[in-house]
Enzyme design. Structure first.
Site, PDB file in Angstrom:
ATOM      1  N   CYS A 101      35.070  65.575  49.669  1.00  0.00           N
ATOM      2  CA  CYS A 101      33.902  66.373  50.044  1.00  0.00           C
ATOM      3  C   CYS A 101      32.626  65.596  49.737  1.00  0.00           C
ATOM      4  O   CYS A 101      32.209  65.516  48.579  1.00  0.00           O
ATOM      5  CB  CYS A 101      33.919  67.699  49.285  1.00  0.00           C
ATOM      6  SG  CYS A 101      32.462  68.705  49.608  1.00  0.00           S
ATOM      7  N   CYS A 115      29.757  67.674  48.267  1.00  0.00           N
ATOM      8  CA  CYS A 115      29.981  68.105  46.880  1.00  0.00           C
ATOM      9  C   CYS A 115      29.745  66.932  45.928  1.00  0.00           C
ATOM     10  O   CYS A 115      29.155  67.102  44.863  1.00  0.00           O
ATOM     11  CB  CYS A 115      31.411  68.570  46.662  1.00  0.00           C
ATOM     12  SG  CYS A 115      32.037  69.696  47.892  1.00  0.00           S
ATOM     13  N   ASP A 116      30.232  65.742  46.271  1.00  0.00           N
ATOM     14  CA  ASP A 116      30.310  64.652  45.292  1.00  0.00           C
ATOM     15  C   ASP A 116      29.414  63.457  45.600  1.00  0.00           C
ATOM     16  O   ASP A 116      29.310  62.540  44.776  1.00  0.00           O
ATOM     17  CB  ASP A 116      31.768  64.140  45.225  1.00  0.00           C
ATOM     18  CG  ASP A 116      32.729  65.242  44.801  1.00  0.00           C
ATOM     19  OD1 ASP A 116      32.286  66.143  44.064  1.00  0.00           O
ATOM     20  OD2 ASP A 116      33.904  65.206  45.206  1.00  0.00           O
TER      21      ASP A 116
END
Ligand code: NAP
Length: 303
Positions: free
Chosen positions: A132, A135-136
């Site tokens: 992701c 997300c990261d």
């Protein structure tokens, strides 16, 4: 309480089904394991959902969809579904240690990212390997990262990461992207996205965290090493239908067999969004499925 409709999954398909069902005066419970939005919720910028000329953040859109369904009485419970008994007139769904009953069920729990299946991949998740980008991505500010895959997810991830990372290398097993042509120009214009065509990641190098990936050129058979701090795996999806296997018809890849009406092989059970076997998986087609599922459920309940 016996709900008219239980929706499993709070992504665009699920919340559209909940909105339509709520507006038709049905009592609706949405069960969502993490946060509203599903995969859409982890998408930084959505440009191809109509009505937002400047695009919209996926999580923001998810929250608006949830609010829209709540306006017509839909309830949400944040809990992972652990069991579902879908046969019979009253369907039972277990989530978060509770048991819920519904006259109809809409399966809208989508899909999760496919893994490369390499040794060490699971252990390095969160230590360099990610599924992701939104997300990261922030953990890799100013660093070199690789993106494996050539579809829309890989292209969107590479574009997003190009704004954060020093360099992004897209590794694709063929010499042509599967992603929509709309991505190619912006990808080429970034100046810090490179392409490794006809190449596959064959092993992961690491100390405590990822230090690089070994690549195999599929045409020449040559191996090379790409030093990088992050590997974003974007090689497609696996439908989240394991709980329903044996109860409803799935195709050979695990997608629910249901036509555009979203009716599955079990009466009163409908499949909407990415877990349904279909040609185009987009936010807008997930929403369309949700509307069809609510309509079909309403019809089923009225007989
Ligand atoms: P996808 O379209 O199935 O693409 C998967 C990519 O990974 C393909 O390029 C495929 O290569 C490659 N691949 C598959 N298995 C592999 C393996 N074992 N090793 C290496 N490469 C592998 O999946 P997706 O990109 O996740 O998209 C899923 C759905 O969501 C699609 O319908 C997509 O259109 C939609 N989506 C849309 C948007 C958007 O419109 N903005 C954004 C994200 C996702 P080949 O090309 O050689 O098969």
């Amino acid at each position: 309480m016996l709900y008219d409709m239980i929706v499993i999954g709070g992504g665009p398909a699920g919340y559209t089904a909940a909105l339509y069902a709520g507006r038709a005066n049905l009592s609706v419970l949405v069960l969502e394991k993490l946060a509203p939005g599903g995969q859409m919720g982890t998408t930084d910028q959505i440009d191809n959902y109509p009505g937002f000329p400047e695009g919209i953040n996926g999580f923001q859109l998810a929250m608006e969809m949830k609010k829209g369904a709540e306006r017509f009485g839909a309830e949400t419970k944040l809990a992972a579904v652990t069991a579902a008994r879908l046969a019979g007139d009253i369907k039972e769904v277990e989530a978060g240690g509770e048991r819920f009953q519904g006259k109809t069920v809409v399966l809208a729990c989508g899909a999760h990212p496919r893994e490369l299946g390499l040794p060490g991949e699971k252990e390095l998740r969160g230590r360099g390997v990610s599924y992701c980008a939104t997300c990261d991505g922030m953990f890799f500010r100013g660093k070199t990262v690789a993106v494996a895959g050539g579809g829309n997810t890989a292209a969107a991830d590479a574009l997003y990461l190009s704004r954060i990372c020093e360099k992004v290398v897209m590794i694709h097993r063929r010499d042509k992207l599967r992603a929509s042509a709309a991505y190619l120009k912006p990808l080429l214009e970034t100046g810090n996205v490179e392409f490794c065509w006809d190449s596959q990641v064959v092993s992961l190098s690491h100390e405590a965290a990822l230090t690089g990936v070994e690549l195999l050129h599929k045409k020449t058979g040559e191996k090379s090493f790409l030093p990088c701090s992050g590997l974003f795996v974007a090689i497609g999806q696996v439908p989240d239908t394991g709980l329903f296997a044996g109860q409803i018809d799935l195709d050979s890849a695990g997608y629910v067999q249901a036509d555009e009406s979203t009716r599955t092989s079990l009466p009163g059970v409908f499949a909407a969004g990415d877990l349904r076997a279909k040609p185009l998986r987009q936010v807008v087609t997930a929403c369309a499925d949700g509307a069809c599922a609510a309509q079909a459920a309403e019809e089923y309940l009225s007989i």
